[in-house]
Design a protein around this motif. Structure first.
Motif, PDB file in Angstrom:
ATOM      1  N   ASP A   1       0.858  -1.174   0.000  1.00  0.00           N
ATOM      2  CA  ASP A   1       0.000   0.000   0.000  1.00  0.00           C
ATOM      3  C   ASP A   1       0.895   1.224   0.000  1.00  0.00           C
ATOM      4  N   LEU A   2       0.589   2.164  -0.875  1.00  0.00           N
ATOM      5  CA  LEU A   2       1.363   3.387  -1.012  1.00  0.00           C
ATOM      6  C   LEU A   2       0.552   4.570  -0.482  1.00  0.00           C
ATOM      7  N   PRO A   3       1.204   5.709  -0.255  1.00  0.00           N
ATOM      8  CA  PRO A   3       0.459   6.890   0.170  1.00  0.00           C
ATOM      9  C   PRO A   3      -0.625   7.281  -0.847  1.00  0.00           C
ATOM     10  N   LYS A   4      -1.581   8.050  -0.384  1.00  0.00           N
ATOM     11  CA  LYS A   4      -2.667   8.583  -1.212  1.00  0.00           C
ATOM     12  C   LYS A   4      -3.543   7.483  -1.797  1.00  0.00           C
ATOM     13  N   ALA A   5      -3.786   6.427  -1.022  1.00  0.00           N
ATOM     14  CA  ALA A   5      -4.685   5.329  -1.418  1.00  0.00           C
ATOM     15  C   ALA A   5      -4.264   4.670  -2.725  1.00  0.00           C
ATOM     16  N   ARG A   6      -2.988   4.393  -2.849  1.00  0.00           N
ATOM     17  CA  ARG A   6      -2.464   3.712  -4.034  1.00  0.00           C
ATOM     18  C   ARG A   6      -1.918   2.350  -3.643  1.00  0.00           C
ATOM     19  N   VAL A   7      -1.907   1.448  -4.609  1.00  0.00           N
ATOM     20  CA  VAL A   7      -1.449   0.086  -4.373  1.00  0.00           C
ATOM     21  C   VAL A   7      -0.467  -0.299  -5.477  1.00  0.00           C
ATOM     22  N   LEU A   8       0.612  -0.981  -5.091  1.00  0.00           N
ATOM     23  CA  LEU A   8       1.602  -1.499  -6.030  1.00  0.00           C
ATOM     24  C   LEU A   8       1.732  -2.994  -5.834  1.00  0.00           C
ATOM     25  N   GLU A   9       1.714  -3.723  -6.937  1.00  0.00           N
ATOM     26  CA  GLU A   9       1.992  -5.161  -6.907  1.00  0.00           C
ATOM     27  C   GLU A   9       3.074  -5.463  -7.930  1.00  0.00           C
ATOM     28  N   VAL A  10       4.011  -6.319  -7.537  1.00  0.00           N
ATOM     29  CA  VAL A  10       5.117  -6.696  -8.416  1.00  0.00           C
ATOM     30  C   VAL A  10       5.270  -8.209  -8.385  1.00  0.00           C
ATOM     31  N   SER A  11       5.359  -8.808  -9.558  1.00  0.00           N
ATOM     32  CA  SER A  11       5.724 -10.213  -9.709  1.00  0.00           C
ATOM     33  C   SER A  11       6.958 -10.235 -10.596  1.00  0.00           C
ATOM     34  N   CYS A  12       8.018 -10.867 -10.138  1.00  0.00           N
ATOM     35  CA  CYS A  12       9.233 -10.901 -10.947  1.00  0.00           C
ATOM     36  C   CYS A  12       9.889 -12.264 -10.860  1.00  0.00           C
ATOM     37  N   GLY A  13      10.717 -12.551 -11.853  1.00  0.00           N
ATOM     38  CA  GLY A  13      11.421 -13.819 -11.915  1.00  0.00           C
ATOM     39  C   GLY A  13      11.936 -14.048 -13.320  1.00  0.00           C
ATOM     40  N   ARG A  14      12.263 -15.276 -13.600  1.00  0.00           N
ATOM     41  CA  ARG A  14      12.836 -15.645 -14.894  1.00  0.00           C
ATOM     42  C   ARG A  14      11.751 -16.021 -15.887  1.00  0.00           C
ATOM     43  N   GLU A  15      11.856 -15.420 -17.065  1.00  0.00           N
ATOM     44  CA  GLU A  15      11.003 -15.756 -18.193  1.00  0.00           C
ATOM     45  C   GLU A  15      11.961 -16.094 -19.321  1.00  0.00           C
ATOM     46  N   GLY A  16      12.075 -17.378 -19.626  1.00  0.00           N
ATOM     47  CA  GLY A  16      13.156 -17.802 -20.521  1.00  0.00           C
ATOM     48  C   GLY A  16      14.463 -17.536 -19.792  1.00  0.00           C
ATOM     49  N   GLU A  17      15.393 -16.867 -20.447  1.00  0.00           N
ATOM     50  CA  GLU A  17      16.671 -16.529 -19.815  1.00  0.00           C
ATOM     51  C   GLU A  17      16.658 -15.152 -19.159  1.00  0.00           C
ATOM     52  N   ALA A  18      15.617 -14.371 -19.410  1.00  0.00           N
ATOM     53  CA  ALA A  18      15.571 -12.988 -18.934  1.00  0.00           C
ATOM     54  C   ALA A  18      14.907 -12.882 -17.560  1.00  0.00           C
ATOM     55  N   PHE A  19      15.338 -11.877 -16.793  1.00  0.00           N
ATOM     56  CA  PHE A  19      14.679 -11.540 -15.538  1.00  0.00           C
ATOM     57  C   PHE A  19      13.681 -10.429 -15.845  1.00  0.00           C
ATOM     58  N   VAL A  20      12.404 -10.686 -15.607  1.00  0.00           N
ATOM     59  CA  VAL A  20      11.376  -9.698 -15.912  1.00  0.00           C
ATOM     60  C   VAL A  20      10.535  -9.409 -14.673  1.00  0.00           C
ATOM     61  N   ALA A  21       9.908  -8.235 -14.688  1.00  0.00           N
ATOM     62  CA  ALA A  21       8.999  -7.851 -13.617  1.00  0.00           C
ATOM     63  C   ALA A  21       7.683  -7.401 -14.234  1.00  0.00           C
ATOM     64  N   TYR A  22       6.603  -7.891 -13.674  1.00  0.00           N
ATOM     65  CA  TYR A  22       5.260  -7.460 -14.040  1.00  0.00           C
ATOM     66  C   TYR A  22       4.784  -6.535 -12.917  1.00  0.00           C
ATOM     67  N   LEU A  23       4.325  -5.350 -13.287  1.00  0.00           N
ATOM     68  CA  LEU A  23       3.928  -4.344 -12.325  1.00  0.00           C
ATOM     69  C   LEU A  23       2.452  -3.995 -12.494  1.00  0.00           C
ATOM     70  N   SER A  24       1.767  -3.866 -11.387  1.00  0.00           N
ATOM     71  CA  SER A  24       0.402  -3.340 -11.369  1.00  0.00           C
ATOM     72  C   SER A  24       0.365  -2.233 -10.338  1.00  0.00           C
ATOM     73  N   TRP A  25      -0.233  -1.120 -10.717  1.00  0.00           N
ATOM     74  CA  TRP A  25      -0.372   0.029  -9.823  1.00  0.00           C
ATOM     75  C   TRP A  25      -1.753   0.619 -10.037  1.00  0.00           C
ATOM     76  N   MET A  26      -2.378   1.033  -8.950  1.00  0.00           N
ATOM     77  CA  MET A  26      -3.685   1.668  -9.112  1.00  0.00           C
ATOM     78  C   MET A  26      -3.984   2.589  -7.943  1.00  0.00           C
ATOM     79  N   THR A  27      -4.853   3.540  -8.216  1.00  0.00           N
ATOM     80  CA  THR A  27      -5.403   4.363  -7.150  1.00  0.00           C
ATOM     81  C   THR A  27      -6.738   3.757  -6.768  1.00  0.00           C
ATOM     82  N   SER A  28      -7.127   4.011  -5.551  1.00  0.00           N
ATOM     83  CA  SER A  28      -8.428   3.450  -5.115  1.00  0.00           C
ATOM     84  C   SER A  28      -9.249   4.475  -4.382  1.00  0.00           C
TER      85      SER A  28
END
Length: 135
Positions: free
Chosen positions: A108-135
């Motif tokens: 949970d971030l300031p101003k009623a915001r939310v951050l979610e991160v999923s990261c790891g290996r996809e093939g040989e690359a390290f990737v991160a999937y990000l979701s952010w929203m205000t509520s």
């Protein structure tokens, strides 16, 4: 009786080279994440046309910079567990379930915001999937 006219922004999608350094800086500003040198934006979705703004992004982190990325606050003090909001769900490119060595965090971030991160290996690359929203 007068009605309330809400003014909404635009929905924006960027892919590959369109997801440039300027867009990555915008993602950093909204989410509070620091992206190490060499981070490449792969996919970007910003939903600004609704009442609550939201974004989804997929980025590739260079192998030699993974530890620097994992120093972000969300990994130090965020809650572990699979993401719930997944703004990118339904997009062809959104596939955090395919990650190996996966890490998930929610914060949970300031101003009623939310951050979610999923990261790891996809093939040989390290990737991160990000979701952010205000509520």
């Amino acid at each position: 009786m007068t009605g309330c006219k809400l003014k909404f922004g635009d929905d924006i999608e960027r892919s590959g080279a369109e997801f440039d350094a300027h867009t990555l800086t915008q993602v950093s500003t909204l989410t509070g994440l620091s992206f190490p040198v060499g981070t490449e934006g792969q996919e970007y979705l910003f939903l600004g046309s609704g009442v609550d703004e939201a974004l989804a992004a997929k980025v590739r982190i260079p192998d030699e910079q993974v530890e620097a990325f994992l120093e972000n606050e969300v990994f130090r003090s965020g809650d572990e567990g699979k993401p719930g909001i997944q703004i990118g769900k339904g997009r062809k490119w959104w596939n955090p379930d395919g990650l190996r060595e996966r890490q998930d965090r929610r914060m949970d971030l300031p101003k009623a915001r939310v951050l979610e991160v999923s990261c790891g290996r996809e093939g040989e690359a390290f990737v991160a999937y990000l979701s952010w929203m205000t509520s």
